[in-house]
Design a protein around this motif. Structure first.
Motif, PDB file in Angstrom:
ATOM      1  N   LYS A 109       0.727  -1.164  -0.050  1.00 18.77           N
ATOM      2  CA  LYS A 109       0.010  -0.007  -0.040  1.00 18.77           C
ATOM      3  C   LYS A 109       0.911   1.243  -0.139  1.00 18.77           C
ATOM      4  O   LYS A 109       0.605   2.314  -0.681  1.00 18.77           O
ATOM      5  N   LEU A 110       1.807   1.220   0.721  1.00 14.93           N
ATOM      6  CA  LEU A 110       2.838   2.306   0.756  1.00 14.93           C
ATOM      7  C   LEU A 110       3.617   2.600  -0.511  1.00 14.93           C
ATOM      8  O   LEU A 110       3.470   3.894  -1.024  1.00 14.93           O
ATOM      9  N   GLY A 111       4.034   1.765  -1.219  1.00 12.85           N
ATOM     10  CA  GLY A 111       4.456   1.599  -2.628  1.00 12.85           C
ATOM     11  C   GLY A 111       3.391   2.190  -3.563  1.00 12.85           C
ATOM     12  O   GLY A 111       3.743   3.048  -4.344  1.00 12.85           O
ATOM     13  N   ASP A 112       2.237   1.706  -3.401  1.00 12.37           N
ATOM     14  CA  ASP A 112       1.133   2.221  -4.363  1.00 12.37           C
ATOM     15  C   ASP A 112       0.779   3.706  -4.134  1.00 12.37           C
ATOM     16  O   ASP A 112       0.603   4.516  -5.056  1.00 12.37           O
ATOM     17  N   ASN A 113       0.689   3.854  -2.885  1.00 16.63           N
ATOM     18  CA  ASN A 113       0.489   5.417  -2.508  1.00 16.63           C
ATOM     19  C   ASN A 113       1.352   6.485  -2.942  1.00 16.63           C
ATOM     20  O   ASN A 113       1.189   7.382  -3.702  1.00 16.63           O
ATOM     21  N   LEU A 114       2.610   6.085  -2.989  1.00 17.57           N
ATOM     22  CA  LEU A 114       3.983   6.774  -3.356  1.00 17.57           C
ATOM     23  C   LEU A 114       3.702   6.903  -5.058  1.00 17.57           C
ATOM     24  O   LEU A 114       3.914   7.964  -5.485  1.00 17.57           O
ATOM     25  N   SER A 115       3.244   6.022  -5.494  1.00 15.63           N
ATOM     26  CA  SER A 115       3.234   5.922  -7.222  1.00 15.63           C
ATOM     27  C   SER A 115       2.165   6.920  -7.678  1.00 15.63           C
ATOM     28  O   SER A 115       2.372   7.588  -8.706  1.00 15.63           O
ATOM     29  N   GLN A 116       1.274   7.392  -6.781  1.00 16.00           N
ATOM     30  CA  GLN A 116       0.213   8.425  -7.358  1.00 16.00           C
ATOM     31  C   GLN A 116       0.729   9.701  -7.465  1.00 16.00           C
ATOM     32  O   GLN A 116       0.448  10.643  -8.176  1.00 16.00           O
ATOM     33  N   SER A 117       1.773   9.844  -6.703  1.00 16.84           N
ATOM     34  CA  SER A 117       2.479  11.290  -6.986  1.00 16.84           C
ATOM     35  C   SER A 117       3.291  11.296  -8.245  1.00 16.84           C
ATOM     36  O   SER A 117       3.859  12.661  -8.590  1.00 16.84           O
ATOM     37  N   TYR A 118       3.649  10.418  -8.770  1.00  9.97           N
ATOM     38  CA  TYR A 118       4.395  10.255 -10.138  1.00  9.97           C
ATOM     39  C   TYR A 118       3.545   9.720 -11.291  1.00  9.97           C
ATOM     40  O   TYR A 118       3.899   9.943 -12.404  1.00  9.97           O
ATOM     41  N   LYS A 119       2.214   9.669 -11.111  1.00  5.32           N
ATOM     42  CA  LYS A 119       1.322   9.020 -12.310  1.00  5.32           C
ATOM     43  C   LYS A 119       1.555  10.052 -13.336  1.00  5.32           C
ATOM     44  O   LYS A 119       1.171   9.715 -14.442  1.00  5.32           O
ATOM     45  N   TYR A 120       1.332  11.362 -13.239  1.00  5.48           N
ATOM     46  CA  TYR A 120       1.151  12.187 -14.098  1.00  5.48           C
ATOM     47  C   TYR A 120       2.531  12.063 -15.312  1.00  5.48           C
ATOM     48  O   TYR A 120       2.460  12.501 -16.240  1.00  5.48           O
ATOM     49  N   ARG A 121       3.487  11.606 -14.837  1.00  2.00           N
ATOM     50  CA  ARG A 121       4.748  11.588 -15.572  1.00  2.00           C
ATOM     51  C   ARG A 121       4.684  10.501 -16.547  1.00  2.00           C
ATOM     52  O   ARG A 121       5.441  10.248 -17.460  1.00  2.00           O
ATOM     53  N   PHE A 122       3.587   9.694 -16.397  1.00  2.00           N
ATOM     54  CA  PHE A 122       3.488   8.376 -17.284  1.00  2.00           C
ATOM     55  C   PHE A 122       2.237   8.517 -18.208  1.00  2.00           C
ATOM     56  O   PHE A 122       2.086   7.510 -19.270  1.00  2.00           O
ATOM     57  N   THR A 123       1.582   9.653 -18.117  1.00  2.00           N
ATOM     58  CA  THR A 123       0.108   9.407 -18.881  1.00  2.00           C
ATOM     59  C   THR A 123       0.516   9.566 -20.514  1.00  2.00           C
ATOM     60  O   THR A 123       1.242  10.371 -20.941  1.00  2.00           O
ATOM     61  N   GLY A 124      -0.024   8.682 -21.231  1.00  2.00           N
ATOM     62  CA  GLY A 124      -0.012   8.641 -22.598  1.00  2.00           C
ATOM     63  C   GLY A 124       1.440   8.188 -22.976  1.00  2.00           C
ATOM     64  O   GLY A 124       1.395   8.100 -24.342  1.00  2.00           O
ATOM     65  N   LYS A 125       2.324   7.574 -22.141  1.00  2.00           N
ATOM     66  CA  LYS A 125       3.499   7.306 -22.585  1.00  2.00           C
ATOM     67  C   LYS A 125       3.681   5.447 -23.293  1.00  2.00           C
ATOM     68  O   LYS A 125       2.804   4.838 -22.392  1.00  2.00           O
TER      69      LYS A 125
END
Length: 211
Positions: A108-124
């Motif tokens: 859950k901690l790893g998944d929570n952290l990933s949310q703050s980086y999601k915008y960098r992966f959009t459409g790639k």
């Protein structure tokens, strides 16, 4: 405390640590039984390195007196026990909730952290997502290798040469679920840990599964 700080400078910082409101040069010279000029020289070095700073100018009956105070860097130059405390806290949490729940918690901690980086992966596409993940992991301190690494161009593999919580993972291998969950969420592919530094391998190797 930082190793490069000299013994007399260390004494000066310890003196300021005990006097958070700050001390003037004369007070420090008297406490350390050294000359005023010597204190000024040490202050110049420590101020340049960011360990202390000039405080407010205090007006007295005589000449104005400048006090010097520790900065956050100065306070943090003294020993801290983050790893020890983390080990104590995580061990107690694991005992309290059990190994399986502890593993889910790390995911859950790893998944929570990933949310703050999601915008960098959009459409790639997949290859760009992997490259973006490598950048993030390097920023976090994992050291994922260089262009001379033969495995660095393997699109199905990610190697990390530094485990950022190595001591903790040796004691509690459930912590590795943090890495797996972070990568899985950002790549939107299942990830498997096939080699682990905490278990004696030279690197942590993650396999990206085609699912």
């Amino acid at each position: 405390m930082a190793d490069h700080i000299g013994s007399r400078q260390r004494q000066l910082l310890e003196l300021l640590l005990e006097n958070k409101e700050g001390l003037c040069i004369d007070d420090m010279a008297k406490a350390l039984t050294i000359s005023r000029n010597a204190v000024q020289q040490h202050i110049s070095v420590l101020e340049l390195e960011g360990y202390l700073q000039a405080g407010e100018l205090n007006k007295t009956a005589g000449r104005p007196v400048r006090r010097y105070v520790l900065t956050e860097a100065g306070i943090n130059s003294f020993p801290k026990q983050y790893a020890w405390f983390s080990m104590l806290m995580l061990g107690d949490l694991k005992n309290e909730i059990g190994s399986e729940a502890f593993q889910r918690y790390m995911s859950k901690l790893g998944d929570n952290l990933s949310q703050s980086y999601k915008y960098r992966f959009t459409g790639k596409p997949a290859d760009e997502r992997r490259e973006e993940l490598l950048k993030i992991m390097d920023d976090l301190g994992f050291k994922t290798g260089s262009k001379t690494d033969l495995d660095s161009n393997d699109p199905t593999t990610i190697k990390a040469y530094n485990c950022i919580f190595h001591d903790l993972a040796q004691k509690h291998n459930e912590i590795c679920q943090f890495d797996i969950a972070l990568m899985t969420s950002l790549l939107e592919k299942d990830v498997e840990l096939v080699e682990c530094m905490a278990k004696g391998s030279g690197a942590c190797c993650f396999k990206i599964l085609n699912k």
